[in-house]
Design a protein around this motif. Structure first.
Motif, short mmCIF file in Angstrom:
data_model
loop_
_atom_site.label_atom_id
_atom_site.label_comp_id
_atom_site.label_asym_id
_atom_site.label_seq_id
_atom_site.Cartn_x
_atom_site.Cartn_y
_atom_site.Cartn_z
N ASP A 151 41.87 51.91 -19.00
CA ASP A 151 42.20 52.67 -20.20
C ASP A 151 41.56 54.05 -20.10
N ALA A 152 42.36 55.09 -20.32
CA ALA A 152 41.85 56.46 -20.20
C ALA A 152 40.76 56.75 -21.24
N LYS A 153 40.90 56.16 -22.41
CA LYS A 153 39.90 56.38 -23.47
C LYS A 153 38.54 55.81 -23.04
N LEU A 154 38.55 54.61 -22.50
CA LEU A 154 37.30 53.99 -22.03
C LEU A 154 36.72 54.79 -20.88
N THR A 155 37.57 55.23 -19.97
CA THR A 155 37.11 56.03 -18.84
C THR A 155 36.47 57.32 -19.34
N SER A 156 37.09 57.95 -20.31
CA SER A 156 36.56 59.19 -20.89
C SER A 156 35.17 58.96 -21.49
N GLU A 157 35.01 57.86 -22.21
CA GLU A 157 33.71 57.55 -22.80
C GLU A 157 32.64 57.35 -21.74
N ILE A 158 33.01 56.69 -20.64
CA ILE A 158 32.05 56.45 -19.56
C ILE A 158 31.68 57.75 -18.88
N VAL A 159 32.65 58.61 -18.62
CA VAL A 159 32.35 59.91 -18.00
C VAL A 159 31.41 60.71 -18.90
N LYS A 160 31.69 60.75 -20.19
CA LYS A 160 30.84 61.48 -21.14
C LYS A 160 29.42 60.91 -21.14
N LYS A 161 29.32 59.57 -21.07
CA LYS A 161 28.01 58.92 -21.06
C LYS A 161 27.20 59.37 -19.84
N PHE A 162 27.84 59.40 -18.68
CA PHE A 162 27.14 59.77 -17.45
C PHE A 162 26.80 61.26 -17.41
N LEU A 163 27.58 62.09 -18.07
CA LEU A 163 27.33 63.53 -18.03
C LEU A 163 26.38 63.99 -19.14
#
Length: 125
Positions: A112-124
């Motif tokens: 899911d792109a939304k979940l992926t986006s949240e994970i990327v934001k978390k790591f950055l």
């Protein structure tokens, strides 16, 4: 309804001078988009107190999911996102777009792109 979406895409391709046959990537893209539409509709119906319509949309989502590639777990997504961040040398939020684009190359249709986006934001962050 999904069959008509496929047919419309084939007509669109044919009118553009391309072969009408849909690629596997295009089919997955259409299925993801249709599932997302139904998810949004189900949420709206549920908020409006129309549980009958919400359940209908949810059943359609389950049917569509049968034809989609298996979705990756959050841990698997995190591993791919970490690699994407390292590959793009992303360090902060302003690098989000690059990291997200790189991650989605690998994850398209599998997460899911939304979940992926949240994970990327978390790591950055």
């Amino acid at each position: 309804m999904i069959i008509s979406v496929f047919q419309n895409k084939e007509i669109e391709k044919r009118s553009g001078g391309k072969p009408a046959e849909l690629t596997e990537e295009e089919v997955v893209e259409i299925l993801i988009r249709e599932a997302k539409k139904r998810k949004e509709a189900a949420e709206i119906y549920a908020k409006g107190g129309r549980d009958d319509l919400s359940q209908k949309e949810i059943r359609e989502i389950e049917l569509i999911k049968k034809y989609l590639p298996e979705q990756l777990s959050e841990q698997e997504i995190e591993k791919i996102v970490k690699v994407a961040i390292e590959k793009t040398n992303a360090k902060e939020q302003k690098d989000f777009g690059r990291a997200m684009a790189e991650a989605m190359k690998e994850l398209k249709g599998k997460a899911d792109a939304k979940l992926t986006s949240e994970i990327v934001k978390k790591f950055l962050s």
